[in-house]
Design a protein around this motif. Structure first.
Motif, PDB file in Angstrom:
ATOM      1  N   ASP A  81       1.668 -41.000  -9.449  1.00  0.00           N
ATOM      2  CA  ASP A  81       2.551 -40.029 -10.071  1.00  0.00           C
ATOM      3  C   ASP A  81       2.454 -38.730  -9.291  1.00  0.00           C
ATOM      4  O   ASP A  81       1.433 -38.437  -8.659  1.00  0.00           O
ATOM      5  N   PHE A  82       3.528 -37.965  -9.309  1.00  0.00           N
ATOM      6  CA  PHE A  82       3.617 -36.745  -8.518  1.00  0.00           C
ATOM      7  C   PHE A  82       4.117 -35.615  -9.402  1.00  0.00           C
ATOM      8  O   PHE A  82       5.047 -35.794 -10.186  1.00  0.00           O
ATOM      9  N   ARG A  83       3.478 -34.451  -9.253  1.00  0.00           N
ATOM     10  CA  ARG A  83       3.821 -33.300 -10.078  1.00  0.00           C
ATOM     11  C   ARG A  83       4.064 -32.083  -9.195  1.00  0.00           C
ATOM     12  O   ARG A  83       3.524 -31.992  -8.084  1.00  0.00           O
ATOM     13  N   PRO A  84       4.861 -31.128  -9.687  1.00  0.00           N
ATOM     14  CA  PRO A  84       5.139 -29.922  -8.904  1.00  0.00           C
ATOM     15  C   PRO A  84       3.853 -29.215  -8.478  1.00  0.00           C
ATOM     16  O   PRO A  84       2.947 -29.011  -9.286  1.00  0.00           O
ATOM     17  N   GLY A  85       3.792 -28.865  -7.200  1.00  0.00           N
ATOM     18  CA  GLY A  85       2.623 -28.187  -6.663  1.00  0.00           C
ATOM     19  C   GLY A  85       1.620 -29.101  -6.005  1.00  0.00           C
ATOM     20  O   GLY A  85       0.690 -28.630  -5.338  1.00  0.00           O
ATOM     21  N   ASP A  86       1.771 -30.430  -6.179  1.00  0.00           N
ATOM     22  CA  ASP A  86       0.879 -31.369  -5.490  1.00  0.00           C
ATOM     23  C   ASP A  86       1.016 -31.191  -3.978  1.00  0.00           C
ATOM     24  O   ASP A  86       2.106 -30.909  -3.462  1.00  0.00           O
ATOM     25  N   ILE A  87      -0.092 -31.380  -3.283  1.00  0.00           N
ATOM     26  CA  ILE A  87      -0.111 -31.257  -1.826  1.00  0.00           C
ATOM     27  C   ILE A  87      -0.438 -32.615  -1.220  1.00  0.00           C
ATOM     28  O   ILE A  87      -1.421 -33.255  -1.610  1.00  0.00           O
ATOM     29  N   LEU A  88       0.371 -33.048  -0.277  1.00  0.00           N
ATOM     30  CA  LEU A  88       0.133 -34.282   0.461  1.00  0.00           C
ATOM     31  C   LEU A  88      -0.312 -33.912   1.874  1.00  0.00           C
ATOM     32  O   LEU A  88       0.371 -33.150   2.563  1.00  0.00           O
ATOM     33  N   ALA A 140      -3.847 -37.977   1.786  1.00  0.00           N
ATOM     34  CA  ALA A 140      -4.504 -37.637   0.522  1.00  0.00           C
ATOM     35  C   ALA A 140      -3.536 -36.818  -0.322  1.00  0.00           C
ATOM     36  O   ALA A 140      -2.642 -36.147   0.213  1.00  0.00           O
ATOM     37  N   GLN A 141      -3.719 -36.893  -1.632  1.00  0.00           N
ATOM     38  CA  GLN A 141      -2.887 -36.135  -2.571  1.00  0.00           C
ATOM     39  C   GLN A 141      -3.792 -35.264  -3.429  1.00  0.00           C
ATOM     40  O   GLN A 141      -4.726 -35.754  -4.066  1.00  0.00           O
ATOM     41  N   PHE A 142      -3.512 -33.964  -3.431  1.00  0.00           N
ATOM     42  CA  PHE A 142      -4.287 -33.009  -4.215  1.00  0.00           C
ATOM     43  C   PHE A 142      -3.379 -32.335  -5.238  1.00  0.00           C
ATOM     44  O   PHE A 142      -2.200 -32.099  -4.975  1.00  0.00           O
ATOM     45  N   LEU A 234      -8.542 -34.215  -6.643  1.00  0.00           N
ATOM     46  CA  LEU A 234      -8.165 -35.250  -5.682  1.00  0.00           C
ATOM     47  C   LEU A 234      -7.536 -36.404  -6.458  1.00  0.00           C
ATOM     48  O   LEU A 234      -8.207 -37.104  -7.203  1.00  0.00           O
ATOM     49  N   VAL A 235      -6.240 -36.618  -6.254  1.00  0.00           N
ATOM     50  CA  VAL A 235      -5.500 -37.649  -6.977  1.00  0.00           C
ATOM     51  C   VAL A 235      -5.572 -38.986  -6.243  1.00  0.00           C
ATOM     52  O   VAL A 235      -5.705 -40.045  -6.851  1.00  0.00           O
TER      53      VAL A 235
END
Length: 247
Positions: A81-88, A140-142, A234-235
């Motif tokens: 899942d992805f949310r506003p502000g996530d960093i890839l 990575a997804q943060f 860390l997602v």
């Protein structure tokens, strides 16, 4: 966004017609395939396992990049899942020989899209998340733990992107994509690149400033700012993700 190329796939044969650039390079799954500076129309064969074709073209002193996906593999999207502000942040690169040295990063602005600076022109784009996942599986997804931070960053990112689009409509190509070392990290309108774009959005959007240890703020710098950061979760992290040098 206007395409600079027409690409057609029939069976295992791919046909490329250059609408503008006459000099371009072609990559299959980030591996160099061929270069041409003469033919506007070329064809080549692709194996069944090939998922993407990347074309780097040279047009009016600009480098343009276009990606074409040959399959609809949803494996990478599963259970994410992805949310506003996530960093890839990715350690791989469209040029495989640069993987581990020159990565890429993008900012999630909604559950389906990112804002990113992919290189060449246009300097800033809004693209599907699934495109990032296919081009950069080793990433990575943060996620900021404070939801409001993510929302503020996203609001700024979208306003910045829209202002850039207005500049283009007026014939103003600012900012341009560049790694020029003399640029100021906090400057919005002269130069940009992928990880600088994220630095700017967090700095101006939420008042959160990532530390920088060198002349430019690289994807490696961004990753190491995030990995042990109590303000971020860390997602997801691909097991093969690694940066080989401190940039």
């Amino acid at each position: 966004m206007n395409r600079f190329m027409n690409v057609l796939k029939k069976g295992n044969q791919v046909y490329v017609e250059a609408m503008y650039p006459t000099c371009f390079k072609i990559y299959k799954d980030r591996q160099f395939l061929m270069a041409t500076d003469q033919n506007r129309i070329i064809s080549f064969e692709v194996e069944d396992y090939v998922k993407s074709i990347t074309i780097l073209g040279y047009y009016n002193d600009l480098i343009v990049r276009e990606d074409y996906f040959l399959s609809d593999d949803r494996e990478l999207d599963r259970d994410r899942d992805f949310r506003p502000g996530d960093i890839l942040v990715a350690s791989d690169n469209v040029k495989k020989e640069l993987s581990g040295y020159m990565g890429h990063s993008a900012l999630v602005v909604n559950e389906k899209e990112v804002v990113e600076a992919v290189g060449g022109h246009p300097a800033i784009t809004k693209d599907p998340i699934k495109d990032f996942l296919r081009k950069h599986p080793i990433h990575a997804q943060f996620r900021p733990k404070n939801k409001e931070v993510g929302e503020k960053v996203t609001e700024f990112a979208l306003q910045y992107y829209e202002k850039y689009q207005e500049n283009l409509d007026q014939g103003i190509k600012k900012p341009i994509f560049s790694f020029q070392l003399s640029q100021n990290l906090d400057d919005l309108w002269e130069f940009t690149y992928c990880s600088k774009l994220i630095w700017l959005c967090y700095h101006y959007g939420a008042g959160y400033t990532f530390e920088n240890d060198d002349l430019w703020f690289s994807p490696e710098d961004l990753y190491h700012n995030l990995i042990d950061n109590e303000a971020f979760e860390l997602v997801y992290r691909h097991p093969d993700l690694q940066f080989l040098i401190d940039t």
